[in-house]
Structure formats: C-alpha cells, structure tokens
Write a protein that holds these residues in place. Structure first.
Motif, PDB file in Angstrom:
ATOM      1  N   ILE C  52      -2.882 -11.829   1.368  1.00 57.87           N
ATOM      2  CA  ILE C  52      -3.164 -10.547   1.104  1.00 57.87           C
ATOM      3  C   ILE C  52      -2.459  -9.464   1.960  1.00 57.87           C
ATOM      4  O   ILE C  52      -1.830  -8.451   1.649  1.00 57.87           O
ATOM      5  CB  ILE C  52      -4.872 -10.198   0.995  1.00 57.87           C
ATOM      6  CG1 ILE C  52      -5.004 -10.842  -0.260  1.00 57.87           C
ATOM      7  CG2 ILE C  52      -4.909  -8.974   0.862  1.00 57.87           C
ATOM      8  CD1 ILE C  52      -6.690 -11.122  -0.291  1.00 57.87           C
ATOM      9  N   ASN C  53      -2.651  -9.699   3.263  1.00 55.70           N
ATOM     10  CA  ASN C  53      -1.682  -8.743   4.245  1.00 55.70           C
ATOM     11  C   ASN C  53      -0.258  -8.718   4.084  1.00 55.70           C
ATOM     12  O   ASN C  53       0.364  -7.670   3.988  1.00 55.70           O
ATOM     13  CB  ASN C  53      -2.139  -9.096   5.481  1.00 55.70           C
ATOM     14  CG  ASN C  53      -3.618  -8.634   6.048  1.00 55.70           C
ATOM     15  OD1 ASN C  53      -4.269  -8.009   5.335  1.00 55.70           O
ATOM     16  ND2 ASN C  53      -3.976  -9.036   7.317  1.00 55.70           N
ATOM     17  N   ALA C  54       0.147 -10.007   3.877  1.00 52.40           N
ATOM     18  CA  ALA C  54       1.766 -10.030   3.506  1.00 52.40           C
ATOM     19  C   ALA C  54       2.038  -9.251   2.277  1.00 52.40           C
ATOM     20  O   ALA C  54       3.068  -8.558   2.407  1.00 52.40           O
ATOM     21  CB  ALA C  54       2.090 -11.393   3.333  1.00 52.40           C
ATOM     22  N   LYS C  56       0.340  -6.676   0.863  1.00 55.25           N
ATOM     23  CA  LYS C  56      -0.067  -5.547   0.968  1.00 55.25           C
ATOM     24  C   LYS C  56       0.610  -4.525   2.217  1.00 55.25           C
ATOM     25  O   LYS C  56       1.173  -3.686   1.824  1.00 55.25           O
ATOM     26  CB  LYS C  56      -1.568  -5.219   1.140  1.00 55.25           C
ATOM     27  CG  LYS C  56      -2.167  -3.842   1.035  1.00 55.25           C
ATOM     28  CD  LYS C  56      -3.628  -3.905   0.707  1.00 55.25           C
ATOM     29  CE  LYS C  56      -4.415  -4.140   2.119  1.00 55.25           C
ATOM     30  NZ  LYS C  56      -5.783  -3.973   1.842  1.00 55.25           N
ATOM     31  N   HIS C  57       0.333  -5.006   3.391  1.00 54.12           N
ATOM     32  CA  HIS C  57       0.891  -4.340   4.330  1.00 54.12           C
ATOM     33  C   HIS C  57       2.355  -4.704   4.554  1.00 54.12           C
ATOM     34  O   HIS C  57       3.231  -3.828   5.136  1.00 54.12           O
ATOM     35  CB  HIS C  57       0.084  -4.742   5.838  1.00 54.12           C
ATOM     36  CG  HIS C  57      -1.288  -4.268   5.469  1.00 54.12           C
ATOM     37  ND1 HIS C  57      -1.818  -2.954   5.249  1.00 54.12           N
ATOM     38  CD2 HIS C  57      -2.322  -5.141   5.793  1.00 54.12           C
ATOM     39  CE1 HIS C  57      -3.097  -3.044   5.169  1.00 54.12           C
ATOM     40  NE2 HIS C  57      -3.553  -4.033   5.478  1.00 54.12           N
ATOM     41  N   GLY C  58       2.657  -5.975   4.437  1.00 49.46           N
ATOM     42  CA  GLY C  58       3.917  -6.367   4.849  1.00 49.46           C
ATOM     43  C   GLY C  58       5.038  -6.059   3.514  1.00 49.46           C
ATOM     44  O   GLY C  58       5.816  -5.032   3.813  1.00 49.46           O
ATOM     45  N   LYS C  83       4.799 -15.739   5.741  1.00 54.37           N
ATOM     46  CA  LYS C  83       5.871 -14.866   6.018  1.00 54.37           C
ATOM     47  C   LYS C  83       5.946 -13.962   4.802  1.00 54.37           C
ATOM     48  O   LYS C  83       6.161 -13.956   3.714  1.00 54.37           O
ATOM     49  CB  LYS C  83       7.120 -15.706   6.040  1.00 54.37           C
ATOM     50  CG  LYS C  83       8.489 -15.112   6.331  1.00 54.37           C
ATOM     51  CD  LYS C  83       9.678 -16.112   6.638  1.00 54.37           C
ATOM     52  CE  LYS C  83      10.840 -15.159   6.640  1.00 54.37           C
ATOM     53  NZ  LYS C  83      11.124 -14.267   7.520  1.00 54.37           N
ATOM     54  N   ASP C  84       6.367 -12.604   5.443  1.00 61.59           N
ATOM     55  CA  ASP C  84       6.488 -11.505   4.496  1.00 61.59           C
ATOM     56  C   ASP C  84       7.809 -10.769   4.891  1.00 61.59           C
ATOM     57  O   ASP C  84       8.524 -11.323   5.963  1.00 61.59           O
ATOM     58  CB  ASP C  84       5.374 -10.524   4.560  1.00 61.59           C
ATOM     59  CG  ASP C  84       5.225  -9.720   6.051  1.00 61.59           C
ATOM     60  OD1 ASP C  84       6.206  -9.320   6.378  1.00 61.59           O
ATOM     61  OD2 ASP C  84       4.078  -9.804   6.242  1.00 61.59           O
ATOM     62  N   PHE C  85       8.320 -10.175   4.216  1.00 63.37           N
ATOM     63  CA  PHE C  85       9.627  -9.248   4.445  1.00 63.37           C
ATOM     64  C   PHE C  85       9.684  -7.806   4.850  1.00 63.37           C
ATOM     65  O   PHE C  85      10.366  -7.108   4.352  1.00 63.37           O
ATOM     66  CB  PHE C  85      10.695  -9.603   3.335  1.00 63.37           C
ATOM     67  CG  PHE C  85      10.793 -11.107   3.337  1.00 63.37           C
ATOM     68  CD1 PHE C  85      12.031 -11.662   4.085  1.00 63.37           C
ATOM     69  CD2 PHE C  85      10.200 -12.172   2.584  1.00 63.37           C
ATOM     70  CE1 PHE C  85      12.456 -12.874   3.978  1.00 63.37           C
ATOM     71  CE2 PHE C  85      10.403 -13.360   2.426  1.00 63.37           C
ATOM     72  CZ  PHE C  85      11.496 -13.743   3.349  1.00 63.37           C
ATOM     73  N   ASN C 107     -12.251  -1.143   5.903  1.00 68.78           N
ATOM     74  CA  ASN C 107     -10.985  -2.049   6.450  1.00 68.78           C
ATOM     75  C   ASN C 107     -10.949  -2.559   7.767  1.00 68.78           C
ATOM     76  O   ASN C 107     -11.889  -2.314   8.467  1.00 68.78           O
ATOM     77  CB  ASN C 107      -9.716  -1.240   5.876  1.00 68.78           C
ATOM     78  CG  ASN C 107      -9.628  -0.645   4.638  1.00 68.78           C
ATOM     79  OD1 ASN C 107      -9.618  -1.532   3.689  1.00 68.78           O
ATOM     80  ND2 ASN C 107      -9.375   0.700   4.622  1.00 68.78           N
ATOM     81  N   GLY C 108     -10.176  -3.529   7.776  1.00 70.49           N
ATOM     82  CA  GLY C 108      -9.698  -3.916   9.169  1.00 70.49           C
ATOM     83  C   GLY C 108     -10.659  -5.218   9.796  1.00 70.49           C
ATOM     84  O   GLY C 108     -10.545  -5.316  11.111  1.00 70.49           O
ATOM     85  N   ARG C 109     -10.913  -6.010   8.772  1.00 64.93           N
ATOM     86  CA  ARG C 109     -11.632  -7.117   9.204  1.00 64.93           C
ATOM     87  C   ARG C 109     -10.912  -8.609   8.923  1.00 64.93           C
ATOM     88  O   ARG C 109     -11.142  -9.713   9.368  1.00 64.93           O
ATOM     89  CB  ARG C 109     -13.053  -7.465   8.454  1.00 64.93           C
ATOM     90  CG  ARG C 109     -14.055  -6.162   8.951  1.00 64.93           C
ATOM     91  CD  ARG C 109     -15.224  -6.370   8.134  1.00 64.93           C
ATOM     92  NE  ARG C 109     -16.091  -5.295   8.622  1.00 64.93           N
ATOM     93  CZ  ARG C 109     -15.975  -3.819   7.988  1.00 64.93           C
ATOM     94  NH1 ARG C 109     -15.083  -3.759   7.057  1.00 64.93           N
ATOM     95  NH2 ARG C 109     -16.735  -2.992   8.519  1.00 64.93           N
TER      96      ARG C 109
HETATM   97  N1  LIG Z   1       1.956  -8.760   7.449  1.00 67.61           N
HETATM   98  C1  LIG Z   1       1.670  -7.619   7.957  1.00 67.61           C
HETATM   99  N2  LIG Z   1       2.728  -6.749   8.126  1.00 67.61           N
HETATM  100  C2  LIG Z   1       2.382  -5.669   8.404  1.00 67.61           C
HETATM  101  N3  LIG Z   1       1.295  -4.921   8.954  1.00 67.61           N
HETATM  102  C3  LIG Z   1       0.048  -5.862   8.955  1.00 67.61           C
HETATM  103  C4  LIG Z   1       0.095  -7.120   8.470  1.00 67.61           C
HETATM  104  N4  LIG Z   1      -0.600  -7.856   8.645  1.00 67.61           N
HETATM  105  C5  LIG Z   1      -1.897  -6.850   8.992  1.00 67.61           C
HETATM  106  N5  LIG Z   1      -0.952  -5.476   9.175  1.00 67.61           N
HETATM  107  C6  LIG Z   1      -1.920  -4.468   9.849  1.00 67.61           C
HETATM  108  O1  LIG Z   1      -2.937  -4.900  10.565  1.00 67.61           O
HETATM  109  C7  LIG Z   1      -4.030  -3.975  10.038  1.00 67.61           C
HETATM  110  C8  LIG Z   1      -5.135  -4.880  10.226  1.00 67.61           C
HETATM  111  O2  LIG Z   1      -5.149  -5.869   9.074  1.00 67.61           O
HETATM  112  P1  LIG Z   1      -6.619  -6.409   8.740  1.00 67.61           P
HETATM  113  O3  LIG Z   1      -7.278  -7.017   9.793  1.00 67.61           O
HETATM  114  O4  LIG Z   1      -6.202  -7.642   7.864  1.00 67.61           O
HETATM  115  O5  LIG Z   1      -7.306  -5.539   7.889  1.00 67.61           O
HETATM  116  P2  LIG Z   1      -7.074  -4.670   6.558  1.00 67.61           P
HETATM  117  O6  LIG Z   1      -5.996  -5.276   6.092  1.00 67.61           O
HETATM  118  O7  LIG Z   1      -8.349  -4.575   6.068  1.00 67.61           O
HETATM  119  O8  LIG Z   1      -6.495  -3.285   7.122  1.00 67.61           O
HETATM  120  C9  LIG Z   1      -3.466  -3.430   8.873  1.00 67.61           C
HETATM  121  O9  LIG Z   1      -4.265  -2.532   8.206  1.00 67.61           O
HETATM  122  C10 LIG Z   1      -1.827  -3.295   8.937  1.00 67.61           C
HETATM  123  O10 LIG Z   1      -1.954  -2.077   9.656  1.00 67.61           O
END
Ligand SMILES: Nc1ncnc2c1ncn2[C@@H]1O[C@H](COP(=O)(O)OP(=O)(O)O)[C@@H](O)[C@H]1O
Ligand SMILES: Nc1ncnc2c1ncn2[C@@H]1O[C@H](COP(=O)(O)OP(=O)(O)O)[C@@H](O)[C@H]1O
Lengths: 114, 146, 146, 114
Positions: C52-54, C56-58, C83-85, C107-109
């Motif tokens: 999910i992080n990959a 959403k954030h990646g 792995k994300d890009f 968020n943030g867990r």
């Molecule tokens: N693959 C990623 N690429 C970029 N940033 C990331 C990635 N994974 C996590 N992060 C950063 O780390 C933070 C904390 O992630 P996480 O603990 O999973 O909580 P959340 O996703 O709810 O914010 C995210 O808000 C993001 O800023």
C-alpha cells in the motif's frame, strides 16, 4: 494436500475410495502403488471411487488411463465410480468415456463385475 | 475492471510445488476480471497445464530456470503468457490425443485441454530462447464444446 | 521446504485492487514455508502495508508504475522485497505513532506495524530510484511483543 | 467484499454493526459517511460493533481513530464493542486501547453511555 486411498472389498470387487488430488507429483505414485499391490495379490476386479477427488489435471487423467491399462494387461478389469462433473468433462473431451466403464451407483458398479 | 490493460507478472522457480501458487493467483485474477466460476475453473486448469509443461518439458525441472507468467487483463478478456527457458518445440508435431492409437497414452493431453478451454492458444519461440505460450480467453465466452 | 532459496516474483500495477492478490500470494508462500497461522497473518499484514505504501506514497497511484514484490524463501525464513518507482523517503524522519502528539493521527502506523511484526525491516534506495522495503521473518519466531 | 453497516438504536445509543473489511479504499468512505450523518442528526452516542469485521489494516485502525476524533470534536462519544483478537492486538501495539473505551458485552457498553 495429497491423495488418500481407502480400500474396501465387496465380494470379489476391490473398491478404492480416492480422496484428494490427482495431479502432477501428487497422488500418482500412491495410485500406481495401490493398483500394483492389488494386481500382485490377485485382486483383478477394481473399482475406483472418485467421489472425493477434488482436482484432476491432464496428469491425473493420465494416471487413470495408466491404472486402466495396467489392470487390463494383468487380465483384470478397472471401472470408475462417482465421477465428478469436472472429471466427466475431462474424460469426455478426450474421448475416454468410450474407454472407461463408469457408474454413478455403487451397487450397480459392483454387480457389473459379475 | 478499471483500469483496463492491467498487467500482473509472476515468476517462480521450476518446482511443481509452486504450480498451486500460480493457480491461486490465476483464480484471484479471473475473479477480478469477472469470469464465472466454470470459466475460471478451466482457465485455471489451462494455466496449470502450461506451467507444468514449462517446468517439465521446457526447463526440465532445473530449479535455477524460472517460469514467468504474465497476465494482461481488461474488462472483457484475459491474455496469459507462460514463458520458460527450454529448447522450444514444434507444436505442430504434437500427436493428437484423440487419435485411436494415442487414446490409451497416459501423456499428451495437456495442450489439447488448453486449446479446448481457451479461445486462442499460441506457441511463440522468442529469439532469446525458450517457449512462450500465449492463451487468450474472452469473457463473453464460447461454450467449451461440452 | 526443498529446495531452499526459492524465489517468487510478483509485479502489479499501482492500483489498490491488486493488494488482495499480493496478500493471497503471501499467504500461499508462508504456508509453503511452514509458518503458523498467527505468524502468517502478521506477515500478510506487513506485506499489505508495504505494498500500500509503495502504491500510495511511492508510485503515487500512477498505474503505469509497477510495484515489484520478491519473496526469497528457505527452510526457516522468508525475506520479502517490495519495490516502487517513487522518489524515496527518509525512514528516520517518519514520526513515531506512539508519541502522544501523534496518537490520534489517522495515519502513520503502517511502518510501525511492519517493524513490530517482522524480525527486520530495512528501507533501501537503489541508484535506479524508488524504494525497496526489505522484510525478514524467521520461522523460530520471536513473539510479536503482545 | 467491502463494508456493510447496519444501524440500530437502543435508548439514546446508536449502534453501528460493521461487517466486512476496513482497509485502504474499502469501508473507510462508508464509515466516514455513516458517522457524519449520525452527528449531523444529533446522535452523539455511538457504539461501533466490530464483531463481524473480518480484516483491518493500519488504514482501518486510522479510520477508527478518525471516527473517534470526529465524534469527540462534535461533542459526542464513540466507543468500541466486540473487538476481534486481531483488532485488539493492532490497537494495543499502537497504544490506542488507552484511547478507546472498549466492551465485549453490548448491555454494559450501552449502559456505560448513561
Ligand atoms: N514507499 C514509500 N515511498 C515514499 N514514502 C514512503 C513510502 N513508504 C512510507 N513512506 C512515508 O512514510 C510515512 C509513514 O508511512 P506509514 O507508517 O506506512 O503510515 P501512512 O502510510 O499511514 O502515512 C508516509 O506517510 C510516507 O511519507
Ligand atoms: N514448454 C514446452 N517446452 C518444450 N516442449 C513442450 C513444452 N510444452 C509441451 N511440450 C511438448 O509437447 C508435448 C505435449 O504436451 P502436452 O500435451 O502438455 O502433454 P504431456 O505434457 O502429457 O506430454 C510434450 O510431451 C512435449 O514434448
């Protein structure tokens, strides 16, 4: 999950209740061994109950064919009981329903060996 | 399904213990695309057959050679690519399992089942070697001929 | 498990609808390795969180960017690479969710859970870009601290 | 499978029976909407029954937190009923069991709002 084989005898007929999968690497060795032992012991009327066979692929169909020919070559008869719809389909598609005698009723199947 | 044209790729080592894994991925994907349970079952069987062939005949059980499976899905169809790193083969030379002389052969039904259950089955031989089986199934399915 | 050191690779487009697919592959693999149901559950959750992080954030939900998941399994452990890009990030700057000021943050867990349930969690930034999360879990498991 | 929310009222307490998953993209919108409507209608004693919640990830935990703070900010109270073992674990690990009032008995939970 692999193949479990339970053996029963009714009169001269040996019924193998198969339960599990007959696919590549699963179940084929057990089935071969079971048939081999029966033939060696002189039990030549064999009925395979497929009711609880959950999955068969082309290797599994091949194993049924192998069981059939091994039994025939030893002068015996092998028939099939309680084909699932999928096994029935797989046999039909490859024209094997014309090769195997199949039954959906155990009493009839047993009687047919007489 | 949205977006259309999604791609899922899966790579396994050449060991039969991973066939089940590919099959369960296939099940999840055919469900996402919206195939009915009957169609999904036979797509799954076709994928198993092709992966087993890739492991057995293609990579000859060399665990160091992967089998690569690619699913390209859209609203109305799935295209599945199964690639091995073997020597390739000529599909036109594969004996017909319905031929009376082959009827009692314990082998030789896998490709026939794939062709029966999928709308299209092609065998490609990329210049990099190996075999790629390409199988297509559309959702507005033809019946399987049963 | 035999052979040891098997590798399974899975690549999905950046769409949440495929998270379930990765989770089900993870379940199949942890079962193959022989993890108990409780451990398998939390490994699955950790994989979901990282995927999910990959996405959403990646990859920032860009469906054209894949998320690549690699499982390296052996008798006694699993190592999972996600792995994300994307642009990468500094994991040391991620706020601690146990800090009273963050306790009610919705968020943030995710990373915290990953670190709780896996034996090791590393974040790598390959020169080719993106983020690789590396998670290791051994079968003779430490308890999850509950 | 997504989230199904059934609403019941016992006295002044509104119980939302949640069934399904609360994960990223699944269930969070429904839950937000349901809480928003309750608060707008002046129902400020809210009990979330989690007995049939099959899966929760960090986003789902976040949604529970969000529901809690939204309700508190509107002058209401949100409590949790019938936590599954996994949800209990996830809340405990992130010290949220100290934030939420939780119950395993519906009558006690309802009575606690008095
Ligand atoms: N693959 C990623 N690429 C970029 N940033 C990331 C990635 N994974 C996590 N992060 C950063 O780390 C933070 C904390 O992630 P996480 O603990 O999973 O909580 P959340 O996703 O709810 O914010 C995210 O808000 C993001 O800023
Ligand atoms: N990926 C492959 N690489 C090389 N040869 C193959 C491959 N797939 C199939 N074949 C050849 O085609 C034949 C027929 O395959 P199939 O119909 O699946 O039956 P079976 O595997 O039982 O022999 C095989 O015996 C093999 O010679």
């Amino acid at each position: 999950m692999s193949l479990v084989i339970n053996q029963r005898t009714i009169g001269e007929v040996t019924i193998l209740d198969l339960s599990g999968k007959i696919t590549i690497g699963v179940g084929n060795v057990q089935l071969r061994e079971a048939i081999k032992k029966l033939l060696e012991a002189g039990n030549k009327k064999i009925l395979l109950n497929l009711a609880d066979v959950s999955y068969v692929d082309s290797s599994g169909i091949g194993e049924l064919v192998h069981s059939f020919t091994t039994t025939s070559n030893a002068g015996g008869t092998l028939k099939l009981l309680n084909l699932t719809k999928k096994i029935q389909d797989l046999l039909a598609i490859t024209k094997l329903l014309t090769v195997f005698e199949t039954f959906s009723n155990e009493d009839e199947a047993v009687a047919s060996f007489k | 399904m949205d977006p259309t044209g999604s791609t899922i790729e899966l790579s396994i080592d050449s060991d039969f213990q991973f066939v089940e894994l590919v099959a369960s991925v296939t099940d999840s994907i055919t469900q996402l695309v919206g195939f009915g349970p009957e169609e999904a079952y036979w797509i799954g069987l076709s994928v198993r057959e092709s992966v087993i062939n890739a492991i057995k005949h293609g990579n000859k059980l060399d665990v160091k050679k992967p089998v690569e499976v690619k699913f390209v899905i859209s609203d109305d169809q799935i295209v599945i690519y199964v690639k091995d790193f073997g020597e390739g083969f000529d599909p036109s030379c594969v004996p017909n399992p319905l031929d009376p002389v082959n009827l009692l052969n314990p082998n030789g039904r896998g490709i026939f089942y794939m062709r029966t259950f999928m709308d299209e089955v092609d065998f490609q031989t990329p210049s990099s070697g190996g075999t790629v089986v390409v199988m297509r199934k559309r959702k507005t399915a033809k019946t399987t001929g049963l």
